[in-house]
Scaffold this active site. Structure first.
Site, PDB file in Angstrom:
ATOM      1  N   CYS A   1       0.888  -0.042   0.921  1.00  0.00           N
ATOM      2  CA  CYS A   1       1.292  -0.986   1.314  1.00  0.00           C
ATOM      3  C   CYS A   1       2.633  -1.553   1.187  1.00  0.00           C
ATOM      4  CB  CYS A   1       0.197  -2.219   1.041  1.00  0.00           C
ATOM      5  SG  CYS A   1       0.411  -3.640   2.384  1.00  0.00           S
TER       6      CYS A   1
ATOM      7  N   GLU B   1      -5.984   0.088   3.749  1.00  0.00           N
ATOM      8  CA  GLU B   1      -6.124  -0.647   2.229  1.00  0.00           C
ATOM      9  C   GLU B   1      -7.266  -1.223   1.987  1.00  0.00           C
ATOM     10  OE1 GLU B   1      -2.788  -2.949  -0.639  1.00  0.00           O
ATOM     11  OE2 GLU B   1      -2.853  -3.025   1.328  1.00  0.00           O
TER      12      GLU B   1
ATOM     13  N   LYS C   1      -0.658   1.954  -7.032  1.00  0.00           N
ATOM     14  CA  LYS C   1       0.595   1.117  -6.214  1.00  0.00           C
ATOM     15  C   LYS C   1       1.417   0.572  -7.298  1.00  0.00           C
ATOM     16  CE  LYS C   1       0.787  -2.402  -2.982  1.00  0.00           C
ATOM     17  NZ  LYS C   1      -0.205  -3.540  -2.172  1.00  0.00           N
TER      18      LYS C   1
END
Length: 295
Positions: free
Chosen positions: A155, A45, A118
């Site tokens: 993540c 990431e 995200k």
């Protein structure tokens, strides 16, 4: 039954505060993974620099760039086409006045297959992402690459079983999670590494799908409004098989290129026969659409 094999790879390295150095490292490791037979190669990431979310600083917004014409994405498109590999590319996206923690999926011919933003944005000491990122608006997505249908999330998304299940329901054959996680600046005794791994092993096992995660290593110190903040990133990038078993794992200190091969047709048969998708009861899951558990 005819086999349909795919080789997946997870990269792990320490980042500097120089984008050119980090992109060069990523390219070197992508080439190594390709030389070992990898078809789909995951980079960690926000790999272009330090994990800047340790601080709330307006100057870090200068790290964001629009998707179109992004130099790192363009370089990875050229690399993917040259090597014939799939590369998910994480970046800090500027979209007019919005900003996202995003990833584009580059297919083996260099084509941009689409964007995921995200969904779950953390906000805690050392991981102050809400200062920088809007909540993603793409929803969970599955991408049809040359080698497999892949689900890619980022993540903090990896802590939510709903995300993994959504991608599995949409037909993902492998799950990918680029990551930046390590120590907790406010509590030196808190080590989330084993918890982090077990959660994702559970996603793989619950959905009978291989899973790949890539994390960074190294110590990063970022100046904040309250002084210096330090995170030691614990690495341990890994690849899990369809029962949650770890088939390849890095350590917490060294650069790594992990590669594992899976027969997607054999895994599909296992997933179908195990019954976890046959016996689902969506009519009973309305509580999952609430925050407080009250339907």
């Amino acid at each position: 039954m005819e086999s349909r094999e795919v080789s997946v790879s997870s990269l792990q390295f320490a980042c500097s505060d120089r984008a050119d150095e980090n992109v060069a490292t990523a390219e070197r490791l992508v080439r190594e993974a390709h030389s070992r037979g990898a078809n789909i190669i995951l980079i960690q990431e926000l790999f272009e620099g330090y994990y800047f979310c340790q601080a709330q600083r307006e100057d870090f917004f200068l790290c964001s760039k629009p998707r179109e014409g992004h130099p790192t994405i363009q370089r990875m498109k050229e690399l993917a086409k040259e090597l014939g590999v799939v590369i998910p590319v994480s970046f800090f996206e500027e979209a007019n006045n919005a900003h996202y923690n995003s990833i584009v999926i580059i297919d083996a011919d260099g084509t941009d297959l689409g964007l995921y933003r995200k969904s779950h944005i953390p906000d805690g000491p050392g991981y102050q992402e809400k200062f920088y990122f809007n909540p993603g608006d793409t929803g969970f997505k599955v991408f049809d690459t040359k080698f497999a249908r892949i689900g890619v999330a980022i993540c903090w998304d990896q802590w939510f079983p709903e995300a993994a299940r959504a991608m599995a329901l949409m037909g993902a054959e492998v799950l990918f999670y680029p990551t930046a996680i390590g120590s907790e600046p406010q509590d030196s005794g808190l080590d989330s590494r084993e918890h982090w791994q077990r959660v994702m092993q559970g996603h793989a096992g619950a959905n009978v799908i291989p899973l790949v995660t890539s994390n960074r290593i190294g110590v990063e110190v970022v100046e904040t409004e309250h002084g210096a903040s330090k995170i030691t990133f614990y690495g341990h990038s890994f690849i899990a098989g369809p029962t949650g078993e770890i088939v390849a794992e890095a350590d917490d200190k060294n650069e790594a290129v992990l590669v594992a091969k899976f027969d997607l047709n054999q895994i599909k048969l296992k997933r179908q026969s195990w019954g976890v998708f046959r016996d689902r009861r969506p009519d009973l899951y309305k509580v999952l659409l609430t925050l407080d558990g009250k339907v």
